[in-house]
Write a protein that holds these residues in place. Structure first.
Motif, PDB file in Angstrom:
ATOM      1  N   MET A   1       0.835  -1.192   0.000  1.00  0.00           N
ATOM      2  CA  MET A   1       0.000   0.000   0.000  1.00  0.00           C
ATOM      3  C   MET A   1       0.876   1.251   0.000  1.00  0.00           C
ATOM      4  N   LYS A   2       0.459   2.266  -0.748  1.00  0.00           N
ATOM      5  CA  LYS A   2       1.191   3.531  -0.809  1.00  0.00           C
ATOM      6  C   LYS A   2       0.586   4.500   0.211  1.00  0.00           C
ATOM      7  N   ILE A   3       1.394   4.874   1.184  1.00  0.00           N
ATOM      8  CA  ILE A   3       0.914   5.726   2.278  1.00  0.00           C
ATOM      9  C   ILE A   3       1.702   7.029   2.287  1.00  0.00           C
ATOM     10  N   GLY A   4       0.979   8.144   2.232  1.00  0.00           N
ATOM     11  CA  GLY A   4       1.610   9.457   2.304  1.00  0.00           C
ATOM     12  C   GLY A   4       1.653   9.956   3.731  1.00  0.00           C
ATOM     13  N   ILE A   5       2.732  10.644   4.073  1.00  0.00           N
ATOM     14  CA  ILE A   5       2.893  11.260   5.386  1.00  0.00           C
ATOM     15  C   ILE A   5       2.904  12.768   5.167  1.00  0.00           C
ATOM     16  N   TYR A   6       1.885  13.426   5.701  1.00  0.00           N
ATOM     17  CA  TYR A   6       1.685  14.857   5.471  1.00  0.00           C
ATOM     18  C   TYR A   6       1.820  15.555   6.824  1.00  0.00           C
ATOM     19  N   VAL A   7       2.947  16.229   7.023  1.00  0.00           N
ATOM     20  CA  VAL A   7       3.278  16.862   8.298  1.00  0.00           C
ATOM     21  C   VAL A   7       3.142  18.372   8.160  1.00  0.00           C
ATOM     22  N   GLY A   8       2.536  19.030   9.153  1.00  0.00           N
ATOM     23  CA  GLY A   8       2.430  20.486   9.119  1.00  0.00           C
ATOM     24  C   GLY A   8       1.811  21.006  10.395  1.00  0.00           C
ATOM     25  N   SER A   9       1.702  22.318  10.482  1.00  0.00           N
ATOM     26  CA  SER A   9       1.085  22.899  11.675  1.00  0.00           C
ATOM     27  C   SER A   9      -0.443  22.856  11.593  1.00  0.00           C
ATOM     28  N   PHE A  10      -1.006  22.956  10.383  1.00  0.00           N
ATOM     29  CA  PHE A  10      -2.465  22.923  10.192  1.00  0.00           C
ATOM     30  C   PHE A  10      -3.131  23.883  11.187  1.00  0.00           C
ATOM     31  N   ASN A  11      -2.797  25.157  11.022  1.00  0.00           N
ATOM     32  CA  ASN A  11      -3.133  26.184  12.012  1.00  0.00           C
ATOM     33  C   ASN A  11      -4.023  27.291  11.432  1.00  0.00           C
ATOM     34  N   PRO A  12      -5.287  26.990  11.132  1.00  0.00           N
ATOM     35  CA  PRO A  12      -5.986  25.709  11.222  1.00  0.00           C
ATOM     36  C   PRO A  12      -5.939  24.974   9.882  1.00  0.00           C
TER      37      PRO A  12
END
Length: 196
Positions: A1-12
């Motif tokens: 399975m291809k899994i993406g890792i999306y990291v950020g502050s998400f503010n908002p």
């Protein structure tokens, strides 16, 4: 399975973030995406509490969008990737990056370790991504996405529109469920909206 890792502050978390997620899933670039909101390691001003940001992200969670609650306290992206690799040993992991991040990628902590992972780079502002990848000696195991929907949203723009009570403009930046959540909990981040 291809899994993406999306990291950020998400503010908002805003519509631009969700457009990216849906683009990667709808075009079968990824099978799943793990979204990881980061803590306030660099003492950013006006950063919403991590638990609030996770709660807002959770409103988008489904069988293909996973909202992480385990690794938000890790300071560096290479640490996040290392832990997730242990959690998903049989899957192919992709670190999702904006093109602006690739310009100074060699300044990231343990960037050479990060380069061992597959990368998905989201092109913005016509940045010559291939040029920077060549400088990093990243010859393969990357995907450049050039056909993203138009995204031009900033957290400062969101703050300004909330403070100015410009809900028409705000509705073009945030989904209603996120606006409602922010107003319900009256974050100190947005305290000026409640002066009266």
């Amino acid at each position: 399975m291809k899994i993406g890792i999306y990291v950020g502050s998400f503010n908002p978390v805003h519509k631009g973030h969700i457009k990216i997620v849906n683009y990667l899933l709808d075009n079968n670039i990824l099978d799943k995406i793990i979204i990881i909101a980061t803590g306030n390691y660099w003492n950013k001003q006006d950063l919403i509490d991590i638990n609030r940001r996770i709660s807002m992200l959770k409103k988008y969670e489904n069988d293909k969008i996973i909202i992480d609650t385990k690794y938000n306290n890790l300071k560096y992206t290479y640490m996040v990737m290392s832990h997730i690799k242990k959690d998903y040993p049989d899957d192919t992991l992709y670190l999702v990056l904006g093109a602006d991040n690739i310009i100074n990628f060699d300044k990231w902590m343990n960037y050479k370790e990060l380069l061992t992972y597959n990368l998905i780079i989201l092109n913005r502002n016509n940045i010559d991504i291939k040029y920077y990848l060549d400088k990093l000696n990243k010859k393969n195991n990357y995907i450049i996405c050039n056909n993203l929907p138009n995204i031009n949203i900033s957290s400062s723009e969101i703050r300004t529109n909330i403070i100015n009570k410009d809900y028409k403009k705000l509705s073009s930046l945030l989904d209603k469920k996120i606006i409602d959540y922010i107003l319900k909990y009256r974050f100190s981040y947005y305290k000026e909206i409640h002066r009266g």
